[in-house]
Design a protein around this motif. Sequence first.
Motif, PDB file in Angstrom:
ATOM      1  N   VAL A 192     -17.232  31.280  18.118  1.00  0.00           N
ATOM      2  CA  VAL A 192     -17.579  31.042  19.524  1.00  0.00           C
ATOM      3  C   VAL A 192     -17.050  32.178  20.391  1.00  0.00           C
ATOM      4  O   VAL A 192     -17.761  32.714  21.259  1.00  0.00           O
ATOM      5  N   LEU A 193     -15.792  32.565  20.158  1.00  0.00           N
ATOM      6  CA  LEU A 193     -15.201  33.649  20.947  1.00  0.00           C
ATOM      7  C   LEU A 193     -15.952  34.963  20.728  1.00  0.00           C
ATOM      8  O   LEU A 193     -16.165  35.736  21.676  1.00  0.00           O
ATOM      9  N   LYS A 194     -16.353  35.230  19.496  1.00  0.00           N
ATOM     10  CA  LYS A 194     -17.109  36.456  19.220  1.00  0.00           C
ATOM     11  C   LYS A 194     -18.410  36.473  20.014  1.00  0.00           C
ATOM     12  O   LYS A 194     -18.791  37.498  20.597  1.00  0.00           O
ATOM     13  N   ALA A 195     -19.103  35.333  20.041  1.00  0.00           N
ATOM     14  CA  ALA A 195     -20.375  35.259  20.758  1.00  0.00           C
ATOM     15  C   ALA A 195     -20.167  35.357  22.269  1.00  0.00           C
ATOM     16  O   ALA A 195     -20.974  35.980  22.979  1.00  0.00           O
ATOM     17  N   LEU A 196     -19.089  34.750  22.778  1.00  0.00           N
ATOM     18  CA  LEU A 196     -18.811  34.848  24.212  1.00  0.00           C
ATOM     19  C   LEU A 196     -18.495  36.288  24.604  1.00  0.00           C
ATOM     20  O   LEU A 196     -18.905  36.761  25.678  1.00  0.00           O
ATOM     21  N   GLU A 197     -17.762  36.989  23.746  1.00  0.00           N
ATOM     22  CA  GLU A 197     -17.491  38.394  24.036  1.00  0.00           C
ATOM     23  C   GLU A 197     -18.781  39.206  24.041  1.00  0.00           C
ATOM     24  O   GLU A 197     -18.983  40.073  24.908  1.00  0.00           O
ATOM     25  N   ALA A 198     -19.649  38.932  23.063  1.00  0.00           N
ATOM     26  CA  ALA A 198     -20.918  39.662  22.997  1.00  0.00           C
ATOM     27  C   ALA A 198     -21.782  39.381  24.225  1.00  0.00           C
ATOM     28  O   ALA A 198     -22.549  40.244  24.674  1.00  0.00           O
ATOM     29  N   ALA A 199     -21.666  38.155  24.778  1.00  0.00           N
ATOM     30  CA  ALA A 199     -22.456  37.776  25.952  1.00  0.00           C
ATOM     31  C   ALA A 199     -21.765  38.146  27.264  1.00  0.00           C
ATOM     32  O   ALA A 199     -22.287  37.855  28.345  1.00  0.00           O
ATOM     33  N   HIS A 200     -20.593  38.782  27.190  1.00  0.00           N
ATOM     34  CA  HIS A 200     -19.830  39.200  28.372  1.00  0.00           C
ATOM     35  C   HIS A 200     -19.459  38.011  29.259  1.00  0.00           C
ATOM     36  O   HIS A 200     -19.498  38.095  30.487  1.00  0.00           O
ATOM     37  N   VAL A 201     -19.086  36.906  28.599  1.00  0.00           N
ATOM     38  CA  VAL A 201     -18.614  35.738  29.344  1.00  0.00           C
ATOM     39  C   VAL A 201     -17.096  35.829  29.457  1.00  0.00           C
ATOM     40  O   VAL A 201     -16.382  35.821  28.447  1.00  0.00           O
ATOM     41  N   GLY A 223      -4.560  29.787  21.688  1.00  0.00           N
ATOM     42  CA  GLY A 223      -3.295  30.424  22.034  1.00  0.00           C
ATOM     43  C   GLY A 223      -3.266  31.891  21.649  1.00  0.00           C
ATOM     44  O   GLY A 223      -2.761  32.733  22.403  1.00  0.00           O
ATOM     45  N   LEU A 224      -3.803  32.224  20.478  1.00  0.00           N
ATOM     46  CA  LEU A 224      -3.848  33.622  20.056  1.00  0.00           C
ATOM     47  C   LEU A 224      -4.758  34.433  20.977  1.00  0.00           C
ATOM     48  O   LEU A 224      -4.436  35.574  21.346  1.00  0.00           O
ATOM     49  N   TYR A 225      -5.894  33.852  21.358  1.00  0.00           N
ATOM     50  CA  TYR A 225      -6.819  34.559  22.246  1.00  0.00           C
ATOM     51  C   TYR A 225      -6.187  34.738  23.632  1.00  0.00           C
ATOM     52  O   TYR A 225      -6.309  35.800  24.246  1.00  0.00           O
ATOM     53  N   ALA A 226      -5.504  33.708  24.102  1.00  0.00           N
ATOM     54  CA  ALA A 226      -4.844  33.796  25.409  1.00  0.00           C
ATOM     55  C   ALA A 226      -3.730  34.833  25.407  1.00  0.00           C
ATOM     56  O   ALA A 226      -3.414  35.420  26.441  1.00  0.00           O
ATOM     57  N   SER A 227      -3.132  35.088  24.226  1.00  0.00           N
ATOM     58  CA  SER A 227      -2.031  36.057  24.143  1.00  0.00           C
ATOM     59  C   SER A 227      -2.506  37.492  24.228  1.00  0.00           C
ATOM     60  O   SER A 227      -1.689  38.413  24.352  1.00  0.00           O
ATOM     61  N   GLY A 228      -3.829  37.713  24.141  1.00  0.00           N
ATOM     62  CA  GLY A 228      -4.361  39.064  24.226  1.00  0.00           C
ATOM     63  C   GLY A 228      -5.060  39.536  22.977  1.00  0.00           C
ATOM     64  O   GLY A 228      -5.649  40.620  22.969  1.00  0.00           O
ATOM     65  N   MET A 229      -5.009  38.771  21.897  1.00  0.00           N
ATOM     66  CA  MET A 229      -5.729  39.148  20.689  1.00  0.00           C
ATOM     67  C   MET A 229      -7.228  39.004  20.919  1.00  0.00           C
ATOM     68  O   MET A 229      -7.673  38.083  21.618  1.00  0.00           O
ATOM     69  N   SER A 230      -8.010  39.885  20.316  1.00  0.00           N
ATOM     70  CA  SER A 230      -9.463  39.779  20.404  1.00  0.00           C
ATOM     71  C   SER A 230      -9.961  38.807  19.351  1.00  0.00           C
ATOM     72  O   SER A 230      -9.239  38.445  18.410  1.00  0.00           O
ATOM     73  N   ALA A 231     -11.213  38.383  19.486  1.00  0.00           N
ATOM     74  CA  ALA A 231     -11.802  37.487  18.491  1.00  0.00           C
ATOM     75  C   ALA A 231     -11.794  38.145  17.120  1.00  0.00           C
ATOM     76  O   ALA A 231     -11.543  37.488  16.095  1.00  0.00           O
ATOM     77  N   HIS A 232     -12.060  39.453  17.077  1.00  0.00           N
ATOM     78  CA  HIS A 232     -12.067  40.169  15.793  1.00  0.00           C
ATOM     79  C   HIS A 232     -10.674  40.168  15.172  1.00  0.00           C
ATOM     80  O   HIS A 232     -10.525  39.977  13.951  1.00  0.00           O
ATOM     81  N   GLU A 233      -9.623  40.369  15.971  1.00  0.00           N
ATOM     82  CA  GLU A 233      -8.257  40.375  15.438  1.00  0.00           C
ATOM     83  C   GLU A 233      -7.868  38.997  14.912  1.00  0.00           C
ATOM     84  O   GLU A 233      -7.203  38.881  13.869  1.00  0.00           O
ATOM     85  N   TYR A 247     -16.773  43.620  32.529  1.00  0.00           N
ATOM     86  CA  TYR A 247     -16.248  42.923  31.353  1.00  0.00           C
ATOM     87  C   TYR A 247     -15.360  43.854  30.527  1.00  0.00           C
ATOM     88  O   TYR A 247     -14.330  43.436  29.988  1.00  0.00           O
ATOM     89  N   ALA A 248     -15.766  45.130  30.443  1.00  0.00           N
ATOM     90  CA  ALA A 248     -14.949  46.096  29.710  1.00  0.00           C
ATOM     91  C   ALA A 248     -13.572  46.228  30.346  1.00  0.00           C
ATOM     92  O   ALA A 248     -12.543  46.332  29.658  1.00  0.00           O
ATOM     93  N   GLY A 249     -13.521  46.208  31.693  1.00  0.00           N
ATOM     94  CA  GLY A 249     -12.234  46.270  32.379  1.00  0.00           C
ATOM     95  C   GLY A 249     -11.394  45.038  32.098  1.00  0.00           C
ATOM     96  O   GLY A 249     -10.169  45.128  31.913  1.00  0.00           O
ATOM     97  N   PHE A 250     -12.060  43.879  32.063  1.00  0.00           N
ATOM     98  CA  PHE A 250     -11.354  42.628  31.750  1.00  0.00           C
ATOM     99  C   PHE A 250     -10.740  42.695  30.354  1.00  0.00           C
ATOM    100  O   PHE A 250      -9.568  42.346  30.149  1.00  0.00           O
ATOM    101  N   LEU A 251     -11.520  43.148  29.362  1.00  0.00           N
ATOM    102  CA  LEU A 251     -11.013  43.247  27.997  1.00  0.00           C
ATOM    103  C   LEU A 251      -9.849  44.232  27.917  1.00  0.00           C
ATOM    104  O   LEU A 251      -8.857  43.985  27.216  1.00  0.00           O
TER     105      LEU A 251
END
Length: 756
Positions: A66-75, A91-101, A342-346
Amino acid sequence: MPLRVRLFVLPLLAASLVFRAAADVPVAATPPSEAPAAPAASDASRPRVGLVLSGGGARGAAHIGVLKALEAAHVRVDAIAGTSMGAVVGGLYASGMSAHEIEQLFESLNWQDAFRDRPNRTDLDFRRKEDDREYLVRVPIGLNNHGQLQFPKGLIQGQKLSNELRKATLPVADIEKFDDLPIPFRAVATDLATGEPVVLDHGSLATAVRASLSAPGVIAPVPLDGRLLVDGGISQNLPVDVARAMHVDVIIAVDVSAPLQSVEKIQSALGVSNQMLAILINRATQQSRAALGPSDILITPNLAGMSSFDFKVVRSAVDAGDAATQAMSARLAALSVPESEYAGFLARRSQRPPPPRIDFVEVAQESGRYRKLIEATLAPVVGEPANPETIDEALRSLYGRDIFESIDYQVVDKEGLTGLDVSARPKSWGPTYLHFDLELQDDFQGNDTYNAGVRFLITDVNPFLAEWRVDLKIGDQPTFAVEFWQPLGYASPWFVAPNFNFSSRSVYVIENNATIASYRVRETQYGLDFGRELGNWGEIRVGLRHITGSSALRIGNPAAGIPLPPGSFNQGGFYVRYSVDTLDNVNFPRYGQVFTLEWDLPRESLGADQASEVGRADWLIARSLGRNQFILSTSAGTAFTAPEGVQSYFQLGGFLNLSGLPANSIAGPEFVIARLIYLRKIGNGGEGFLELPAYLGTSLEAGNVWMQRSEVNYASARKDASIFLGLDTPVGPLYIGSGFDQGGHSTYFLFLGRPF
């Protein structure tokens, strides 16, 4: 997590849920201590998105997709609330890890090992490896001061899982409020005393996630702020209301709950318990789903056939989550932000400050007894940048002592300095532990032997963590032994070990394939050892010991000229032993080696009947390739100057010790044996009690015993072989097979225990 574990917990868990459901009283989530700040004015042009991730065990890997798809959709996700495995991913995603990580972490983890309590064998300290070799029954049992048996509070204490979470979240370990994470976050747990949901919004992120994941009775509860916290799925599996309270406009809820089973698939009491649990969790989940508004989005990945307890489905679950989210692309498009934004957000959420320098180590008050040990073990990390691998290595060293139920830490700031606050909780079922062993060998021709034993291990005797070992064995080789092991400082590798041992065994003398004599040898030994541990992989000892004993003739006629007359004997002198153990598994090793060299030097000046020298060496090395395992093993013993009597005879015979002969059927003062063993793993073990890891194996063996060293040669060695089926059972390795001797003699055998 194997399904067999659930047999113990799910009936109790389901019963507690039934009680709560019967009460039919809705329970509101505990409000967070602080609500997140209202959105800034710059965010007013777009709706704030809250992501809700449900529990679901291994099925929760779909959240990564789900996170991978949301990133691809720039949500852009502005807040996350998660329960159980949803709390882990969220929790891992909130800590700054990407979906890929996160995906890489999930795929690299050995989940089966992460849900086991015992340290990996390679991480155990050397004494615990000795226990593992000598006492094969793996049941965690303790003994309290009243002589009552004690067991762990949970089948899994969660130490390894906690370590992985600590390592992954170390970059944000000094963040106290979860609103200050790259994405504000909430984890939902359940108060075990009241059944109420507990929303965790501050403290240690790893601790919060671990608490949300603690299935009661399976994973030990997490004590936090005076409560015992367990899995949030019991009280609020899809925490929509929690996310709603975080000032979001739109909720994306992901439900990976296990579906109900059809009547045809419910064929056991365990199946009924599972269905009861699923009904109650689904009922609560449906209530949360009903709270979603028309602008909210519900994603339910197609996880048909995927078990909550089988982490082999991670790859498939990720793909299912990705596909289910992409199917919502039309609705998600309204939440998409421009690519540059979105790139700035990431970039902002992935920015991580350099690791802080660890200036000090402090020990929690309740762990004060172990302060010196902890400080000495963690000394290498002080003065260095916080490195998750270095810290983990030190903690594994402590945990490898196998006396702690959990060892945890938090990064803390004090007066401008950064340090580690370490808490070490001893096992609740200690400090006295019972280890059991059962050995059985039968060739179905009337030749059978058995031994049953128990080791009382009394740990934590003093601040230096001294230990008592008391061994009691009955059977063919009865034994009573006591050792007091005293380290010479906090975390010191040096030790002294006074000891006492009484044992009895049978020794056979064979001539022309016939038993001409059988002796019963009894020995009483006491001594004092001094030694040094070599990391957790080896040990060297020197000792002074005295042995008194006797040999009694059981079979044989003195008038016919038996080899040696029976009688009493005394042996007093020095001995040296060097040991190495790096095996990954003592039953069916895949890699590593074990080596022991011992030299006995009885001397008349120290009470021996005569001066002598006897040496023995054992070496085994294991390697593997896929399901194929190869073991090369050799043993040899020699009496350079043999004492008079059979007490120093070496014995051979039995499975993997010349498999075509009865157990311990030949003996002599000289022996050599080499073994080449091949194992093919044919079963990993399943979810049933009788579905055990299984191996097909074969061995080639060459060796013999000799009366004179000059007689030792390959031509006079016996050449034996075996084929067998091996099962890795909870009471030790079990082998069923057939052995073949060079003379064409064959035998069948049943063997339980460690053959080499």
